[in-house]
Design an enzyme around this catalytic site. Sequence first.
Site, mmCIF file in Angstrom:
data_model
loop_
_atom_site.group_PDB
_atom_site.id
_atom_site.type_symbol
_atom_site.label_atom_id
_atom_site.label_comp_id
_atom_site.label_asym_id
_atom_site.label_seq_id
_atom_site.Cartn_x
_atom_site.Cartn_y
_atom_site.Cartn_z
ATOM 1 N N HIS A 76 -7.448 3.617 9.513
ATOM 2 C CA HIS A 76 -8.067 2.337 9.162
ATOM 3 C C HIS A 76 -9.369 2.129 9.924
ATOM 4 C CE1 HIS A 76 -4.119 1.224 7.403
ATOM 5 N NE2 HIS A 76 -4.839 0.400 6.667
ATOM 6 N N ASN A 80 0.838 -1.205 0.000
ATOM 7 C CA ASN A 80 0.000 0.000 0.000
ATOM 8 C C ASN A 80 0.877 1.261 0.000
ATOM 9 O OD1 ASN A 80 -2.322 1.490 -0.050
ATOM 10 N ND2 ASN A 80 -3.105 0.767 1.914
#
Length: 489
Positions: A372, A339
């Site tokens: 997140h 990522n």
Amino acid sequence: MWAFLAKNKNDIIYLSLLLFSVAIGPYYRSINSINARKWAGTGLGILLIIIVSGYNAAHPILSAILGILAIKLATVKYCHVVTFFLMFGYLFFFRLSDKFGFPLPSGQTNLIEMIIVLRVVGVAFEINGSWLAVGKAKRKKEENKTEVKETDKDDEFLEIINPNLEDLFHYSFTYVGLLTGPYYRYRTFDDYFNLPYSKYADCLGATINSLKMVPLYISLYLALSNIWPLEYVLTEEHNNRNFVYRMMYPWVLFAAFRQRIYSGMTLAESVCTSAGVGAYPVEGRNRTGHGPTVGYLKLKQMTEEEAKKAQYDFKTMESMDVWGCETVETLRDSMKVWNKAVQYWVAMVVYKRFPVKPLKIHAALFVSVIWHGFHAGYFFCIYACPFYLMAEDIYYKLYYKEATGMKKKIVGFVMWFLRSHSESYQAAAFLLLTFDRIWIYYSSMYHYWYGVWLAFLLLGVVLNKTQKRKPKKVQEKLDNKSGEKVKEN
């Protein structure tokens, strides 16, 4: 079949919208009017938000507008701080909206909100960072009374970035990268409309090259997740299995999760390549999220003829180095290839700008966790990394860094296995999410991997100290021998 479709309805809709976004790219790219193309991208982005979120589309739209207003109303000196806390404050409210009597948004809406946060906060830091960097360059020029070269300036910011209200709106809502990312800077967005690169880059070839692996990733994800489901680790049948089976089960869980991420990220990158966003000449040594790292001002001055002859890449939009994720030996290297666009954002916005040096890594990890979500699994997974790295770094320096030949291959394989096992153990917590579920699973495994970490760390500290003493003892012996020879003479 129908049960599968009903169970995965939202994911199927999301996948279809990603594929649609890829397909629409060439038509979007062909719009000649810059203003028309901006509005087309923004209109399509807002439409996608509404299709995915329904009434909950109000959240990403409202939060982006509030963030844009904060950027424009706050002074350039503090706009980044104000915007950061506003956007993350709204993210808290968004994820706890059911506590305030509002319906809880879907996971797909959550993904869009996460991207909106990255964009709006990111552009605020770009504005502030460019102001600081250019101001510093001017002061240097005044002090030295000489022209400041491009190479003397801050690599991040070579000119003032100050988009107007309309361009901030377009950047926040453009459909390219909105559903799943990747994150890219406002500068990249602006370059797309004002530089000719997308006209001459092989957008179709890059898109096909990315897409060709997606069917494999999706097939592997479906196969692995159906044969080895996540919920199985919470069953009594799992607990009655032998320890080695239970120890290795997270490997297939994490393998399935990786295939899901690979497929989503690859499709997201393909949306960008199809539209031509993020195409830069290769001589810029382009980096994920950032764009060109050298000679940027020279690249901007390219003539149309030079642009036609240039070679291009889309590394600015590369989120996942799949081969790297599967093969690198260390967790430290693994974090660099996983990522990458979000890693870049965290590094630029949090790590580099956090004022207390000893707490930089903790600030970066904390922001990554709350971006997140608030589930315990994110803390267990992400905050475990520094503790593993402490042990890994010791063994890397002792046994791998200077190794060669077969020894390097053997040590490398051992480090790869331990890294993969650690990530799988951490990923189990990430997937199980809640504390009670994580505790049930980790208790069934006797929390063994934390004990292994601690043992490896303590042993590594002892071995490291022993290794450091050896050169001193050797030197003492040499000194003693030379002293004896002097006496004999």
